[in-house]
Design a protein around this motif. Structure first.
Motif, PDB file in Angstrom:
ATOM      1  N   LYS A  94     -12.298   2.006  -7.983  1.00 28.62           N
ATOM      2  CA  LYS A  94     -11.774   2.205  -9.496  1.00 28.62           C
ATOM      3  C   LYS A  94     -13.169   1.596 -10.122  1.00 28.62           C
ATOM      4  O   LYS A  94     -13.349   2.025 -11.397  1.00 28.62           O
ATOM      5  N   TYR A 131       0.551  -3.299 -10.848  1.00 27.99           N
ATOM      6  CA  TYR A 131      -0.658  -2.416 -10.528  1.00 27.99           C
ATOM      7  C   TYR A 131      -1.338  -2.260 -11.700  1.00 27.99           C
ATOM      8  O   TYR A 131      -0.894  -1.519 -12.822  1.00 27.99           O
ATOM      9  N   ASP A 132      -2.782  -2.377 -11.801  1.00 27.15           N
ATOM     10  CA  ASP A 132      -3.628  -2.155 -12.936  1.00 27.15           C
ATOM     11  C   ASP A 132      -3.022  -2.970 -14.214  1.00 27.15           C
ATOM     12  O   ASP A 132      -3.125  -2.372 -15.215  1.00 27.15           O
ATOM     13  N   ILE A 177       1.490   6.614  -8.635  1.00 28.51           N
ATOM     14  CA  ILE A 177       0.339   5.983  -7.689  1.00 28.51           C
ATOM     15  C   ILE A 177       0.068   6.873  -6.338  1.00 28.51           C
ATOM     16  O   ILE A 177       0.806   7.182  -6.081  1.00 28.51           O
ATOM     17  N   SER A 211     -11.369   0.183  -3.655  1.00 25.66           N
ATOM     18  CA  SER A 211     -10.721   1.493  -3.970  1.00 25.66           C
ATOM     19  C   SER A 211     -11.617   2.366  -4.670  1.00 25.66           C
ATOM     20  O   SER A 211     -10.974   3.631  -4.727  1.00 25.66           O
ATOM     21  N   GLU A 224      -3.248   3.608  -2.370  1.00 27.74           N
ATOM     22  CA  GLU A 224      -3.483   2.550  -3.407  1.00 27.74           C
ATOM     23  C   GLU A 224      -2.814   1.302  -3.220  1.00 27.74           C
ATOM     24  O   GLU A 224      -1.585   1.086  -2.565  1.00 27.74           O
ATOM     25  N   GLU A 225      -3.493   0.170  -3.625  1.00 25.43           N
ATOM     26  CA  GLU A 225      -2.853  -1.412  -3.319  1.00 25.43           C
ATOM     27  C   GLU A 225      -2.414  -1.693  -4.611  1.00 25.43           C
ATOM     28  O   GLU A 225      -2.991  -1.662  -5.658  1.00 25.43           O
ATOM     29  N   THR A 237       0.818  -1.055   0.226  1.00 25.04           N
ATOM     30  CA  THR A 237      -0.082  -0.039  -0.053  1.00 25.04           C
ATOM     31  C   THR A 237       1.071   1.259   0.015  1.00 25.04           C
ATOM     32  O   THR A 237       1.830   1.433   0.621  1.00 25.04           O
TER      33      THR A 237
END
Length: 361
Positions: A309, A198-199, A177, A307, A181-182, A155
């Motif tokens: 998103k 990440y994504d 980031i 989150s 954010e995780e 995180t």
């Protein structure tokens, strides 16, 4: 990535101690018998019992000491895991007739608070109560299951963190980031960098600016269950099953498509369909909520849902056509991962169906 009802759990010293202890034992056993016995006779044997001279007896004493030490470490582990196919009731007292405080689900874990007469008092998220030992795993078995179903996450602890292309401050970066954010941890390196996903983009972040923690599913209190069910009833009409296909409205399709894009937007179409199939398999399973909205938002199942998103993408309307198609296919009952209800990034630690960078089971 998929997390289910997650519980924040620090990796215990038990796992490291077991690994170190077993590693030392295996290394010693792998050496030549002569060297091993010489070592024992020269030092350890005399410490164990100076009166013992027979090497076979020395070996037996050493192995017995190792086994006793491992058993003690296992008994001292505070990790407990649910060993059920669907749900396990958690009660106010160590008694089947006492009030039900909440539920543990399949793959849920917690911390041992007390053990008494075949029952364990545990804490799993906000849920604290007693569960029968008959449906729980302890020690090494619990550690093993947790390592299979849990996730190592990082995180962000700074306002803006660069996701670097290489482990160096001199290299370029993919994106920034924000705090909180995780990211899924792929590897914690020795040089102060952490390799993360990440994504659906893999890159490097400085270990100095992230909090690394291990997550496993957690249970729900009866109050949380009632609140979730109330929210689901208000937000979505209940789904009905018709020959394997769920009848849903356009909103459900777009919600599922948004989640698919967040979880597998950069994956091949087969990977997008697989994520949709996992959600629908959960909808049809007795171990999870029986509608798309409930599965996605229940007690922190999916990181992008937690989150915000998924919400942001849903509202924007910028969902890829391929993700919408994958959602439609999954809702129609199509699956390329059988009855799988879990997925994660494929790191080679478990068996399953590998599609792109992810593994499904």
């Amino acid at each position: 990535m998929l997390k289910g009802r997650r519980l924040l759990v620090r990796l215990s010293a038990l796992a490291a101690a077991l690994a170190l202890f077993c590693g030392i034992g295996m290394t010693a056993m792998a050496s030549s018998t002569k060297n091993y016995l010489d070592t024992l006779n020269g030092g350890v044997a005399q410490i164990i019992d100076p009166s013992v001279s027979d090497t076979t007896e020395i070996m037996n004493i050493t192995l017995q000491a190792q086994q006793e030490a491992m058993k003690k470490m296992e008994e001292e582990s505070t990790l407990v895991m649910a060993n059920v196919q669907n749900t396990l009731n958690v009660r106010s007292e160590p008694d089947e007739e006492s009030d039900k405080l909440g539920k543990l689900y399949k793959d849920c874990g917690g911390t041992i608070l007390e053990r008494r007469d075949g029952w364990t008092k545990l804490q799993s998220g906000d849920l604290i109560g007693w569960a029968s030992d008959e449906y729980l795993l302890f020690g090494q078995e619990a550690e093993s299951l947790a390592s299979q179903v849990g996730q190592l996450l990082a995180t962000t602890e700074t306002e803006a963190l660069r996701l670097r292309k290489e482990p160096s401050t001199e290299e370029g970066f993919y994106t920034m980031i924000t705090r909180g954010e995780e990211m899924e941890v792929i590897e914690v390196r020795d040089d102060g960098w952490v390799y993360v996903d990440y994504d659906s983009t893999s890159g490097y972040v400085s270990e100095e600016y992230v909090d690394i923690h291990f997550l496993i599913d957690s249970g729900e209190t009866m109050e949380a269950i009632k609140e979730r069910e109330r929210a689901e009833a208000e937000a979505k009409a209940k789904l009905v099953t018709n020959y394997g296909a769920a009848t849903v409205g356009a909103d459900d399709t777009m919600l599922l498509a948004a989640l698919i894009q967040c979880e597998a937007g950069s994956e091949p179409y087969e990977g997008q369909l697989a994520v949709g199939a996992v959600v629908m398999n959960r909808v049809r399973s007795g171990a999870y909520p029986d509608n798309i909205y409930g599965v996605i938002y229940a007690s922190g199942q999916f990181t992008p849902a937690m989150s915000g998103k998924v919400d942001a993408l849903y509202v924007s309307g910028k969902v890829k056509d391929s993700c919408i198609q994958a959602a439609q296919e999954a809702i129609a009952g199509n699956t390329n991962v059988g009855s799988a209800t879990h997925f994660r990034r494929n790191n080679g630690t478990r068996e399953g169906i590998v599609i792109g960078k992810q593994i499904f089971w």
